[in-house]
Write an enzyme that holds these catalytic residues in place. Structure first.
Site, PDB file in Angstrom:
ATOM      1  N   SER A  96      27.543   4.019 -19.369  1.00 43.07           N
ATOM      2  CA  SER A  96      26.795   4.226 -20.613  1.00 43.07           C
ATOM      3  C   SER A  96      26.642   5.723 -20.887  1.00 43.07           C
ATOM      4  O   SER A  96      26.762   6.186 -22.026  1.00 43.07           O
ATOM      5  CB  SER A  96      25.397   3.610 -20.509  1.00 43.07           C
ATOM      6  OG  SER A  96      25.417   2.243 -20.866  1.00 43.07           O
ATOM      7  N   LYS A 137      13.311   0.495 -21.276  1.00 48.26           N
ATOM      8  CA  LYS A 137      13.822  -0.886 -21.324  1.00 48.26           C
ATOM      9  C   LYS A 137      13.244  -1.568 -22.547  1.00 48.26           C
ATOM     10  O   LYS A 137      12.142  -1.221 -22.999  1.00 48.26           O
ATOM     11  CB  LYS A 137      13.388  -1.661 -20.082  1.00 48.26           C
ATOM     12  CG  LYS A 137      14.243  -2.867 -19.781  1.00 48.26           C
ATOM     13  CD  LYS A 137      15.513  -2.446 -19.061  1.00 48.26           C
ATOM     14  CE  LYS A 137      16.373  -3.602 -18.641  1.00 48.26           C
ATOM     15  NZ  LYS A 137      17.343  -3.180 -17.628  1.00 48.26           N
ATOM     16  N   LYS A 171      16.814   4.612 -11.246  1.00 47.68           N
ATOM     17  CA  LYS A 171      18.271   4.438 -11.235  1.00 47.68           C
ATOM     18  C   LYS A 171      18.970   5.675 -11.812  1.00 47.68           C
ATOM     19  O   LYS A 171      19.931   6.177 -11.240  1.00 47.68           O
ATOM     20  CB  LYS A 171      18.629   3.196 -12.054  1.00 47.68           C
ATOM     21  CG  LYS A 171      20.014   2.666 -11.835  1.00 47.68           C
ATOM     22  CD  LYS A 171      20.319   1.493 -12.767  1.00 47.68           C
ATOM     23  CE  LYS A 171      19.417   0.302 -12.514  1.00 47.68           C
ATOM     24  NZ  LYS A 171      19.792  -0.869 -13.361  1.00 47.68           N
ATOM     25  N   THR A 224      29.251  -2.254 -14.292  1.00 48.43           N
ATOM     26  CA  THR A 224      28.193  -2.577 -13.330  1.00 48.43           C
ATOM     27  C   THR A 224      28.821  -3.095 -12.037  1.00 48.43           C
ATOM     28  O   THR A 224      28.513  -2.621 -10.938  1.00 48.43           O
ATOM     29  CB  THR A 224      27.235  -3.632 -13.921  1.00 48.43           C
ATOM     30  OG1 THR A 224      26.731  -3.111 -15.156  1.00 48.43           O
ATOM     31  CG2 THR A 224      26.088  -3.933 -12.988  1.00 48.43           C
ATOM     32  N   ASN A 235      28.272 -11.336 -16.856  1.00 49.51           N
ATOM     33  CA  ASN A 235      29.144 -10.160 -16.867  1.00 49.51           C
ATOM     34  C   ASN A 235      29.368  -9.606 -15.453  1.00 49.51           C
ATOM     35  O   ASN A 235      30.493  -9.524 -14.967  1.00 49.51           O
ATOM     36  CB  ASN A 235      28.557  -9.097 -17.810  1.00 49.51           C
ATOM     37  CG  ASN A 235      29.337  -7.801 -17.783  1.00 49.51           C
ATOM     38  OD1 ASN A 235      29.290  -7.058 -16.808  1.00 49.51           O
ATOM     39  ND2 ASN A 235      30.094  -7.534 -18.821  1.00 49.51           N
ATOM     40  N   LYS A 259      16.448   5.804 -21.118  1.00 52.41           N
ATOM     41  CA  LYS A 259      17.700   5.026 -21.187  1.00 52.41           C
ATOM     42  C   LYS A 259      17.476   3.681 -20.540  1.00 52.41           C
ATOM     43  O   LYS A 259      16.870   3.580 -19.475  1.00 52.41           O
ATOM     44  CB  LYS A 259      18.788   5.784 -20.398  1.00 52.41           C
ATOM     45  CG  LYS A 259      20.144   5.128 -20.459  1.00 52.41           C
ATOM     46  CD  LYS A 259      20.937   5.556 -21.669  1.00 52.41           C
ATOM     47  CE  LYS A 259      22.184   4.724 -21.886  1.00 52.41           C
ATOM     48  NZ  LYS A 259      21.914   3.449 -22.595  1.00 52.41           N
TER      49      LYS A 259
HETATM   50  N1  GLU Z   1      21.002  -2.932 -18.442  1.00 52.69           N
HETATM   51  C1  GLU Z   1      21.756  -2.140 -17.516  1.00 52.69           C
HETATM   52  C2  GLU Z   1      20.896  -1.772 -16.326  1.00 52.69           C
HETATM   53  O1  GLU Z   1      19.926  -2.440 -16.015  1.00 52.69           O
HETATM   54  C3  GLU Z   1      22.438  -0.942 -18.194  1.00 52.69           C
HETATM   55  C4  GLU Z   1      21.515   0.046 -18.828  1.00 52.69           C
HETATM   56  C5  GLU Z   1      22.240   1.104 -19.653  1.00 52.69           C
HETATM   57  O2  GLU Z   1      23.446   1.116 -19.675  1.00 52.69           O
HETATM   58  O3  GLU Z   1      21.522   1.907 -20.259  1.00 52.69           O
HETATM   59  O4  GLU Z   1      21.184  -0.848 -15.608  1.00 52.69           O
END
Ligand code: GLU
Length: 421
Positions: free
Chosen positions: A350, A105, A93, A189, A219, A69
């Site tokens: 998410s 990513k 994370k 976030t 954002n 993810k």
């Molecule tokens: N890009 C965001 C992060 O770095 C969200 C990633 C997601 O929702 O999968 O955590």
């Protein structure tokens, strides 16, 4: 000796954490490398009829705890090394929050601000065409990141549905509500970080109104400013990629938000409502109680860490503080709430979106907020307690917390079956 990569720098945190846990050496061996990184050159038709190509990547760093993810970044400085580092952070994370995911990513090396909307759509669709075999609701699930948003996720979800011949909303998160997006994903976030600070306020010695400086006004930066201001805190400085403004009396948020909505820099508000000029480089040194880096990596580094005046740093960006700067801030007694915890609200909502897509039943915004708050508080409290019990920085405690979950999963898989798909 080869120069250290960005990923090598990120792995310093893994090393630090592993010293505080009894784990098998093969767990670290497994987490030291990206499982797979695919690189392609996307070719799209520009509005003037010419063709242009862009480098693009998708990294599935580790899928021991579930499908990979993580967001897709559109940025001119994107690189394979950076994508792997960001995917490594996503692995930790998701483990910090106990989400049933591994880390991934993606990125495209492009300045999206130089593309027309139609070109941006073609590029987004080309990304999905190139990577559709890697993606899937049980395999790898993208989301927005720097310079990507729900509109782009909508095009991507649509392209994926056309390729597989059925609606598959759970393949991507951060979609527009009309395409199965979740309520509350837009500010998730920032909201996660906000809940965390509120929950630990007593332990962090916060009482009364705080003076807040926000670096990056996209954002996450806009929403954290709004949420903190609504609790009576004062936003004394903000910056974006083109400039910065400050006001001891507190900035006028409506003016800043209006400038951004019209496509202008926050710096365009200098001279209005008591907004004074500030050099963007000095944002981190502003006199304040809480500093919120909400832009890119490595913004607080060896050369400016000593100048930080805030007592608390909330990392809404990924990797805004280098390992050297971390040590300097630690010595100064500055508490850093680290990215893999502080900005995990985004990936947590998410996850809620993915769950709602799969069950076909959608929650109210109150339910989203309540569930997000419960998880932030649960994991934030556990990490805070661990840091106090063991005398660790909050960052190291967060890594220890995640690493113990990852180690358990890696060991549970057994030696023959390290990879699920
Ligand atoms: N890009 C965001 C992060 O770095 C969200 C990633 C997601 O929702 O999968 O955590």
């Amino acid at each position: 000796m080869a120069e250290a990569s960005l990923l090598d720098h990120a792995l310093v945190r893994l090393d630090e954490a592993s010293a505080h846990l009894t784990i098998d050496a093969d767990v670290i061996e497994k987490l030291k490398y990206a499982r797979e990184t695919t690189k392609v050159r996307l070719m799209i038709r520009m509005d003037d009829g010419s063709r242009k190509s862009f480098l693009a990547w998708r990294c599935r760093y580790d899928d021991t705890r579930g499908p990979t993810k993580g967001g897709i970044r559109f940025h001119p400085d994107a690189s394979e090394d950076e994508v792997e580092m960001l995917a490594f952070w996503m692995t930790f994370k998701c483990a910090v929050m106990n989400l049933p995911y591994g880390g991934g990513k993606g990125a495209v090396q492009v300045d999206p601000r130089a593309l027309s909307k139609a070109e941006l759509e073609r590029l987004s669709r080309a990304y999905i065409q190139a990577f559709s075999r890697i993606l899937g609701p049980d395999r790898d699930i993208p989301a927005p990141d720097v310079y990507t948003n729900s509109m782009i996720m909508g095009w991507m979800a649509d392209e994926y549905a056309q390729i597989v011949g059925r609606a598959e909303p759970a393949v991507i998160t951060g979609k527009p509500i009309a395409l199965g997006g979740s309520l509350g994903r837009g500010d998730a976030t920032a909201r996660g970080g906000y809940y965390l600070v509120r929950h630990l306020a007593k332990e962090l010695g916060l009482n009364g109104s705080m003076r807040v400086a926000v670096q990056g006004f996209g954002n996450a930066g806009q929403h954290i400013a709004r949420l903190l201001a609504s609790d009576g805190h004062k936003i004394v400085a903000v910056s974006d990629s083109e400039g910065a403004v400050q006001s001891k009396a507190g900035l006028d948020l409506d003016k800043l938000l209006a400038a951004k909505a019209e496509g202008h820099s926050v710096a365009s508000t200098v001279g209005q409502g008591g907004h004074d000029f500030l050099s963007a480089d000095h944002l981190v040194s502003v006199d304040c109680d809480l500093l919120v880096p909400a832009a890119l990596e490595n913004m607080i580094h060896e050369a400016n860490a000593e100048t930080v005046k805030a007592r608390l740093v909330l990392e809404l960006a990924n990797g805004p503080v280098t390992a050297t700067a971390d040590a300097i801030l630690g010595k100064k007694g500055v508490v850093v709430l680290p990215d893999i915890l502080a900005n995990a609200g985004g990936v947590t909502v998410s996850y809620f979106e993915w769950v709602q897509n799969r069950q076909g039943f959608y929650w109210t915004v109150e339910e989203i907020h309540d569930r997000l708050r419960a998880i932030m508080e649960r994991e934030g409290r556990a990490i805070w307690n661990l840091s106090q019990e063991k005398g660790l920085s909050v960052r190291t405690a967060a890594y220890v917390h995640a690493l113990s979950r990852l180690a358990e999963a890696i060991e549970a898989h057994g030696t023959q079956n390290f990879f699920m798909s």
